[in-house]
Design an enzyme around this catalytic site. Structure first.
Site, PDB file in Angstrom:
ATOM      1  N   ASP A  11       0.862  -1.182   0.000  1.00  0.00           N
ATOM      2  CA  ASP A  11       0.000   0.000   0.000  1.00  0.00           C
ATOM      3  C   ASP A  11       0.896   1.230   0.000  1.00  0.00           C
ATOM      4  O   ASP A  11       1.663   1.454   0.946  1.00  0.00           O
ATOM      5  CB  ASP A  11      -0.906  -0.007   1.236  1.00  0.00           C
ATOM      6  CG  ASP A  11      -2.095   0.939   1.086  1.00  0.00           C
ATOM      7  OD1 ASP A  11      -2.119   1.720   0.121  1.00  0.00           O
ATOM      8  OD2 ASP A  11      -2.993   0.890   1.938  1.00  0.00           O
ATOM      9  N   ASP A 105      -2.644   2.184  -6.232  1.00  0.00           N
ATOM     10  CA  ASP A 105      -1.579   2.227  -5.224  1.00  0.00           C
ATOM     11  C   ASP A 105      -1.591   1.040  -4.266  1.00  0.00           C
ATOM     12  O   ASP A 105      -0.945   1.081  -3.224  1.00  0.00           O
ATOM     13  CB  ASP A 105      -1.689   3.513  -4.412  1.00  0.00           C
ATOM     14  CG  ASP A 105      -3.002   3.610  -3.643  1.00  0.00           C
ATOM     15  OD1 ASP A 105      -4.005   3.068  -4.121  1.00  0.00           O
ATOM     16  OD2 ASP A 105      -3.025   4.239  -2.575  1.00  0.00           O
ATOM     17  N   GLU A 106      -2.294  -0.028  -4.619  1.00  0.00           N
ATOM     18  CA  GLU A 106      -2.470  -1.130  -3.667  1.00  0.00           C
ATOM     19  C   GLU A 106      -2.563  -2.447  -4.424  1.00  0.00           C
ATOM     20  O   GLU A 106      -3.224  -2.537  -5.466  1.00  0.00           O
ATOM     21  CB  GLU A 106      -3.740  -0.887  -2.856  1.00  0.00           C
ATOM     22  CG  GLU A 106      -3.980  -1.829  -1.715  1.00  0.00           C
ATOM     23  CD  GLU A 106      -5.252  -1.474  -0.943  1.00  0.00           C
ATOM     24  OE1 GLU A 106      -5.550  -2.207   0.007  1.00  0.00           O
ATOM     25  OE2 GLU A 106      -5.937  -0.500  -1.318  1.00  0.00           O
TER      26      GLU A 106
END
Length: 466
Positions: A11, A105-106
């Site tokens: 993350d 983003d993860e």
């Protein structure tokens, strides 16, 4: 649950805001808030400097401004965020072919296959945790070197524990949940740490004397089902006891591509509504082409003044990525929607995606919009399918990139009353000077984002802004 910690969850830390801080030297260490800046705007991401003032994602932007009036409030630059995301996802794929992105983003990564499998092969169980810790630290260092950004990583024997681990590691940390320590790790955490437990569920459990994950497990499945219902209660008990055997699934195919805008003031002028639909259709096709896809179903979304939301769609004879086709189809769809009371939100999307196009579909769109003598919708009294758009107004969004013929690259700090303020600086440099220009100054033009660090991929001419 696996017997070894071989599922990694990555993350990125305050992703959008961190990208903005990395690319704008004057914002290093300053509170930054990214999101919609109008009266109805919502926070997408807040930097950690802004979070100490109580600002968080999904908060109304107006509330965020009251909490942290001195923050830099910026509109998103999805072109650059996608570029950074591509670099990060590429590093994940170097570890394993099984990468499951959850957002820009993860992502989850299965370390039991690919390059990492070879590193872990033959290690005794007690040594696997130490080795995956090294893998996680190497990954975080590689991300920092490639992008200048920080990331938090959780590694465990299940997706649930890996995700909770990365949350516990924030910001800029690493947590490995060793085999046999799962209960000790989960037990002291508040119930909000579990997926699907929001404020209402947490409050309901608190009134029943349940505040931690250990207390959820102790309550037992039957009691949780009584309190929360069969599905939610059983799911919560499984999570509290670490039961999670979901595999990491390789990247899923995107089903549709769309764009939408929420307007600060409801649109009541019909010509303006048509013009916005056309603009959204063009943006949608830009995203479609950037993804290398085409589609055969055009979807229109309209949220009216009273919050009622309507969707209309039309399926073409074959896939297309032609902006004229999507624009004309969306234009026909909006003609069938009553917008006299005002429009709060408009969206245009393309579904039924494919990897090929049919070049002659423009003729199809032209035929579809041709007048049919027997169709009252195309009678002389009907509104035309297309109306000339109002003259474009130069809009300068805070945070977006510009170039001046004399001063070079910079970014918009703000605009209003016919003026636009620009700070001239580049990633990796020193904080730059601020200058103000007329909004129609011909020497000032929008531009593509500059690379964050040397060697970082620069968006090409086909990159699209959102």
């Amino acid at each position: 649950m696996r017997t070894a910690p071989t599922i990694l969850h990555l993350d990125m830390d305050a992703f959008y805001a961190s990208v903005e801080q990395a690319s704008k030297p004057s914002l290093r260490g300053k509170p930054v808030v990214v999101g919609g800046l109008g009266p109805r705007g919502v926070v997408s991401t807040a930097s950690y400097e802004a979070r100490v003032h109580g600002v968080h994602s999904a908060m109304a932007m107006a509330h965020a401004r009251r909490l942290c009036p001195n923050a830099a409030y910026l509109t998103p630059r999805f072109t650059l965020y996608r570029q950074v995301s591509d670099v990060v996802m590429g590093l994940l794929h170097e570890l394993s072919p099984l990468v499951e992105p959850l957002s820009l983003d993860e992502a989850f990564v299965d370390l039991a296959v690919g390059a990492c499998r070879d590193r872990l092969a033959g290690l005794p169980s007690h040594a696997v945790g130490a080795e995956v810790r090294v893998v996680g630290e190497e990954l975080r260092a590689a991300i920092r070197a490639a992008t200048g950004l920080t990331a938090s990583v959780g590694i465990a024997g299940s997706k649930l524990l890996a995700k909770i681990g990365s949350d516990a590691a924030k910001p800029d940390g690493l947590v490995v949940v060793e085999s046999g320590t799962e209960d000790a790790f989960l037990g002291p955490l508040p119930v909000r740490a579990l997926w699907g437990v929001g404020p209402a569920t947490a409050d309901h459990l608190r009134r029943a004397g349940i505040g931690t994950v250990a207390e959820v497990a102790e309550a037992g499945e039957a009691e949780l089902v009584r309190l929360l219902g069969k599905a939610h209660g059983a799911s919560l008990y499984a999570m509290a006891t670490g039961q999670d055997d979901r595999p990491v699934v390789a990247e899923r195919d995107v089903k549709s591509i769309s764009v939408e805008d929420t307007f600060d003031v409801d649109l009541t002028d019909r010509a303006r509504v048509r013009a916005e639909v056309g603009r959204l259709a063009d943006r949608c096709v830009q995203r479609l082409r950037a993804a290398g896809r085409s589609g055969r179903t055009v979807v229109l979304k309209v949220r009216r003044y009273d919050f009622t939301t309507l969707t209309r769609s039309e399926t073409l004879r074959a896939p297309t990525d032609d902006p004229a086709v999507v624009r004309e189809t969306a234009g026909r769809l909006i003609e069938g929607v009553d917008t006299t009371g005002g429009v709060r939100l408009l969206g245009v999307g393309v579904a039924g995606l494919a990897d090929f196009t049919q070049e002659d579909l423009f003729a199809q769109a032209a035929q579809g919009s041709a007048a049919d003598p027997g169709d009252p919708e195309h009678s002389e009294d009907a509104a035309p399918a297309t109306v000339a758009a109002p003259p474009p107004v130069r809009r300068w969004h805070p945070g977006h990139d510009v170039t001046h013929e004399e001063y070079g690259p910079g970014w918009v700090q703000g605009s209003g009353v016919g003026r636009v303020t620009v700070r001239f600086e580049v990633p990796g440099g020193e904080p730059g000077r601020v200058r103000t220009f007329a909004v129609d100054d011909p020497a000032l033009t929008p531009s593509e984002p500059l690379p964050l660090v040397p060697g970082f991929p620069v968006p090409g001419p086909s990159a699209t802004a959102s």
